[in-house]
Write a protein that holds these residues in place. Structure first.
Motif, PDB file in Angstrom:
ATOM      1  N   SER A  23       8.735  -2.464  -2.876  1.00  0.00           N
ATOM      2  CA  SER A  23       7.871  -3.335  -2.137  1.00  0.00           C
ATOM      3  C   SER A  23       8.282  -4.794  -2.267  1.00  0.00           C
ATOM      4  O   SER A  23       8.807  -5.430  -3.310  1.00  0.00           O
ATOM      5  CB  SER A  23       6.748  -3.410  -2.814  1.00  0.00           C
ATOM      6  N   PHE A  24       8.937  -5.445  -1.152  1.00  0.00           N
ATOM      7  CA  PHE A  24       9.578  -6.691  -1.000  1.00  0.00           C
ATOM      8  C   PHE A  24       8.485  -7.808  -1.670  1.00  0.00           C
ATOM      9  O   PHE A  24       8.859  -8.818  -2.261  1.00  0.00           O
ATOM     10  CB  PHE A  24       9.860  -7.076   0.362  1.00  0.00           C
ATOM     11  N   GLU A  45       0.757  -1.091   0.038  1.00  0.00           N
ATOM     12  CA  GLU A  45      -0.119  -0.038   0.014  1.00  0.00           C
ATOM     13  C   GLU A  45       0.919   1.367   0.017  1.00  0.00           C
ATOM     14  O   GLU A  45       0.606   2.201  -0.689  1.00  0.00           O
ATOM     15  CB  GLU A  45      -0.989   0.158   1.203  1.00  0.00           C
ATOM     16  N   ARG A  46       1.775   1.119   0.820  1.00  0.00           N
ATOM     17  CA  ARG A  46       2.818   2.301   0.830  1.00  0.00           C
ATOM     18  C   ARG A  46       3.175   2.704  -0.609  1.00  0.00           C
ATOM     19  O   ARG A  46       3.389   4.004  -1.084  1.00  0.00           O
ATOM     20  CB  ARG A  46       4.007   2.064   1.755  1.00  0.00           C
ATOM     21  N   LEU A  47       3.818   1.637  -1.511  1.00  0.00           N
ATOM     22  CA  LEU A  47       4.234   1.904  -2.809  1.00  0.00           C
ATOM     23  C   LEU A  47       3.127   2.723  -3.576  1.00  0.00           C
ATOM     24  O   LEU A  47       3.230   3.502  -4.371  1.00  0.00           O
ATOM     25  CB  LEU A  47       4.588   0.573  -3.349  1.00  0.00           C
ATOM     26  N   ALA A  48       1.748   1.852  -3.337  1.00  0.00           N
ATOM     27  CA  ALA A  48       0.650   2.107  -4.205  1.00  0.00           C
ATOM     28  C   ALA A  48       0.279   3.706  -3.913  1.00  0.00           C
ATOM     29  O   ALA A  48      -0.339   4.423  -4.816  1.00  0.00           O
ATOM     30  CB  ALA A  48      -0.506   1.486  -3.943  1.00  0.00           C
ATOM     31  N   LEU A  49       0.619   4.192  -2.726  1.00  0.00           N
ATOM     32  CA  LEU A  49       0.229   5.631  -2.660  1.00  0.00           C
ATOM     33  C   LEU A  49       1.499   6.697  -2.658  1.00  0.00           C
ATOM     34  O   LEU A  49       1.497   7.580  -2.588  1.00  0.00           O
ATOM     35  CB  LEU A  49      -0.222   5.646  -1.069  1.00  0.00           C
ATOM     36  N   GLU A  67       6.776  -5.678 -11.386  1.00  0.00           N
ATOM     37  CA  GLU A  67       7.335  -4.316 -11.244  1.00  0.00           C
ATOM     38  C   GLU A  67       7.125  -3.648  -9.969  1.00  0.00           C
ATOM     39  O   GLU A  67       5.816  -3.514  -9.716  1.00  0.00           O
ATOM     40  CB  GLU A  67       6.830  -3.549 -12.467  1.00  0.00           C
ATOM     41  N   GLU A  68       7.841  -2.888  -9.456  1.00  0.00           N
ATOM     42  CA  GLU A  68       7.640  -2.171  -8.065  1.00  0.00           C
ATOM     43  C   GLU A  68       7.381  -0.810  -8.711  1.00  0.00           C
ATOM     44  O   GLU A  68       7.950   0.013  -8.635  1.00  0.00           O
ATOM     45  CB  GLU A  68       8.918  -2.336  -7.465  1.00  0.00           C
ATOM     46  N   THR A  69       6.046  -0.617  -8.970  1.00  0.00           N
ATOM     47  CA  THR A  69       5.389   0.530  -9.391  1.00  0.00           C
ATOM     48  C   THR A  69       4.083   0.680  -8.718  1.00  0.00           C
ATOM     49  O   THR A  69       3.483  -0.217  -8.188  1.00  0.00           O
ATOM     50  CB  THR A  69       5.035   0.521 -10.954  1.00  0.00           C
ATOM     51  N   GLU A 119       1.267  -1.222 -10.406  1.00  0.00           N
ATOM     52  CA  GLU A 119       1.105  -2.795 -10.160  1.00  0.00           C
ATOM     53  C   GLU A 119       0.768  -3.093  -8.656  1.00  0.00           C
ATOM     54  O   GLU A 119       0.164  -4.009  -8.337  1.00  0.00           O
ATOM     55  CB  GLU A 119       2.688  -3.163 -10.296  1.00  0.00           C
ATOM     56  N   ALA A 120       1.199  -2.181  -7.657  1.00  0.00           N
ATOM     57  CA  ALA A 120       0.845  -2.256  -6.302  1.00  0.00           C
ATOM     58  C   ALA A 120      -0.727  -2.141  -6.200  1.00  0.00           C
ATOM     59  O   ALA A 120      -1.373  -2.937  -5.434  1.00  0.00           O
ATOM     60  CB  ALA A 120       1.565  -1.236  -5.301  1.00  0.00           C
ATOM     61  N   HIS A 121      -1.298  -1.190  -6.893  1.00  0.00           N
ATOM     62  CA  HIS A 121      -2.634  -0.817  -6.777  1.00  0.00           C
ATOM     63  C   HIS A 121      -3.173  -2.114  -7.277  1.00  0.00           C
ATOM     64  O   HIS A 121      -4.285  -2.605  -6.635  1.00  0.00           O
ATOM     65  CB  HIS A 121      -2.852  -0.012  -7.802  1.00  0.00           C
TER      66      HIS A 121
END
Length: 621
Positions: free
Chosen positions: A176-177, A166-170, A185-187, A190-192
């Motif tokens: 994001s591990f 969620e921290r990455l999504a925001l 992908e750590e974007t 992608e987190a969303h």
């Protein structure tokens, strides 16, 4: 380090793998590796395990042996690798030497060098076993978590792990591990996507304001009382605060005094002078944020309630007066703190009274001014607009209809901004002027196609402390001044005007530049948050609708794809088009799906052949 001289045929360890010494040549060894290759190394790079000879470096597995029993018998004692192989396997061969060394390298039961091993103490082994078991359980739990997330089957308790996604999504983190372990992908997008798939977020979760650094709540703080000062009494004039139905922050109103127009503006600067707590709060925010699920005000709600025009019997205002000459120019400009008595009116209610006074005369004067602007190069075009609101959990999209009452208010606000800019120029007053360079090029086509092309040609407007023309409005000077409750630059303009007309000391250009530094960027991020949020909720609406179908106008083509404008939703999207479809054509769109994380709808397009519909849509009806 080798424990004894290295000779041809020895079994050695090289980089934790077995190797056979193929040749000894001076200070170099040639090793034969398990994969069949060879490697030249120095003697100090290897560890001798067995004198050999080694027949096949690939056949060294002697099985588990009785390693546990050997350790039980020798716990806490010293021994050699040869001793260990004899105890565990009954013989010291290249295969048993390598198998025994793997146990030593594991580090649970034994440690040390081939000629100086130690069977570890029972307590030490027990502690290490517990540590390994805990680690194995954690790894198994992590594996199970990842499998659940891939399947979109989040379980109770997984929320703590997903918090880092969620921290990455925001936008609060760049890594994001979990996404990394899943090979994704750590974007933020992608987190969303992962959070949606697992129900951690639902479709109404809108990450864009947080990503843009927008405030998460309305401003708070005390609102000081008005100070005693001389104000012009304009309460004898009818004043109309015309706005959208349901508006909660009315900050401007219109009056007609003979042939003189007054634009009354909420007098926010009276309680928010430079560097006062309210000013600092507003400066940090930059503007009120308007989102489909509610607004986050630049000023504390009590300021809006106390200063909004028409919310009390009489209201303090900063009134801008002027006359509109026959040629559309503004004359006799004045600015004065005032008292006004405003009545609130919706655009729709005002529309029904446009033939009455004072609305008819106000509209006639506004039209003269508009024609003057057009003659001076104002760029006019109209693209579809909608209001997007979240009401009781439902996304409601309403078209913003072009009304004479709305045109009147818009033109009156432009007149007030021009009047304030002219007044500041005449008085040598530094204020935030809004400027815009002339568009580069000429738009082709007509209707929506022309409007789209014009918008592409328009240069971005800028805020600066020296006046320059605003080409889009066709004005020699302009300043936004009619929304000090909602825009910080407007508030700064009011602070400067009040200081000047009240006999105070307005800030000079250098001091003003320091005060507004960074505000422009904050405002741009707020406006971006609004645009992205509106797009998000439009897509939520489409997603809930399911089998949505509607019409769009092709406004641009690039290869097999094109940009299509959907007037019903004020939505622009990229669509694969039929081969013969050209810009200006009307297409029927069938919704295929929605990708909320990337804010992308997917449509299938077919060219529409209904002539009447084509004509209406192309014209922007």
């Amino acid at each position: 380090m080798p424990s004894s001289p290295v000779e041809t045929g020895n079994l050695v360890v090289y980089k934790q793998q077995p190797a056979r010494v193929h040749a000894v040549e001076g200070d170099k060894l040639t090793l034969q590796l398990p994969d069949g290759g060879t490697k030249r190394v120095r003697p100090k790079d290897v560890l001798v395990l067995h004198p050999g000879p080694v027949a096949d470096i690939r056949a060294l597995d002697a099985g588990a042996g009785e390693m546990e029993e050997a350790w039980e018998a020798l716990a806490g004692e010293s021994l050699s690798l040869e001793d260990l192989a004899e105890l565990a396997y009954g013989a010291f061969t290249p295969a048993t030497a390598w198998s025994s060394w793997r146990e030593v390298a594991d580090g649970l039961l034994f440690e040390g060098e081939p000629d100086a091993l130690v069977a570890r103490e029972r307590e030490t082994v027990a502690a290490e076993r517990e540590r390994r078991e805990t680690k194995a359980q954690a790894a198994a739990a992590r594996k199970a978590l990842l499998e659940r997330l891939v399947a979109g089957a989040m379980a109770p308790g997984d929320e703590e792990d997903l918090a880092e996604v969620e921290r990455l999504a925001l936008g609060a983190s760049r890594t994001s591990f979990i996404l990394r372990e899943l090979g994704r992908e750590e974007t933020p997008e992608e987190a969303h996507r992962l959070l949606l798939a697992n129900g951690y977020w639902d479709e109404l979760t809108n990450p864009h304001p947080v990503r843009e650094g927008a405030p998460q709540a309305s401003a708070e703080g005390e609102v000081p009382p008005l100070t005693e000062e001389a104000r012009r009494d304009l309460t004898h004039l009818e004043a109309w605060a015309i706005d959208d139905a349901g508006n909660t922050d009315p900050d401007d109103a219109l009056s007609l005094d003979g042939d003189r127009i007054w634009v009354h503006i909420a007098d926010v600067a009276a309680v928010a002078p430079p560097d006062a707590p309210l000013d600092l709060e507003a400066r940090e925010r930059g503007a009120t944020l308007y989102l489909p699920d509610g607004m986050r005000t630049m000023l504390p709600p009590p300021a809006v309630e106390r200063l909004g025009l028409g919310l009390a019997d009489t209201s303090p205002a900063l009134s801008v007066g002027f006359r509109v000459a026959e040629d559309g120019g503004l004359t006799d400009i004045e600015v004065a703190p005032s008292w006004v008595r405003a009545a609130r009116l919706s655009y729709q209610a005002a529309e029904e009274r446009m033939a009455e006074e004072p609305f008819a005369s106000l509209a006639e004067a506004a039209e003269r001014f508009r024609q003057r602007r057009r003659a001076d190069g104002a760029v006019e075009f109209q693209l579809p607009e909608v209001s997007v609101r979240l009401e009781d959990g439902e996304v409601v999209i309403r078209p913003i209809v072009e009304l004479a009452s709305r045109r009147l208010v818009t033109e009156a606000m432009i007149m007030a901004g021009h009047a304030v800019a002219r007044f500041a120029q005449q008085e040598g007053l530094a204020i935030p002027f809004a400027t815009q360079e002339a568009p580069q090029g000429k738009a082709e086509g007509e209707g929506l196609l022309r409007a789209y092309e014009l918008r592409k040609l328009m240069r971005p407007s800028r805020v600066q402390l020296t006046p320059e023309p605003h080409s889009g409005l066709g004005l020699s000077a302009y300043a936004q001044a009619t929304s000090p409750m909602r825009r910080y630059f407007d508030l700064v303009t009011h602070q400067q005007l009040r200081a000047h007309v009240g006999g105070g000391q307005p800030a000079d250009q250098e001091a003003l530049a320091q005060r507004v530094a960074g505000v422009g960027e904050r405002v741009r991020r707020l406006r971006r948050a609004e645009r992205l949020s509106n797009q998000h909720f439009k897509l939520v609406h489409l997603q809930r609708y399911g089998a949505w179908q509607g019409q769009g106008v092709v406004v641009e083509r690039n290869g097999p794809k094109g940009r299509v404008l959907v007037p019903e939703l004020a939505l622009e999207t990229s669509v694969t088009l039929p081969k013969t479809t050209e810009p200006g054509a009307v297409v029927t769109l069938q919704l295929l799906g929605v990708e909320l994380p990337t804010l992308e709808p997917r449509f299938r397009a077919e060219e529409d052949e209904v002539a009447g519909l084509r004509s209406d849509l192309q014209a922007g009806a």
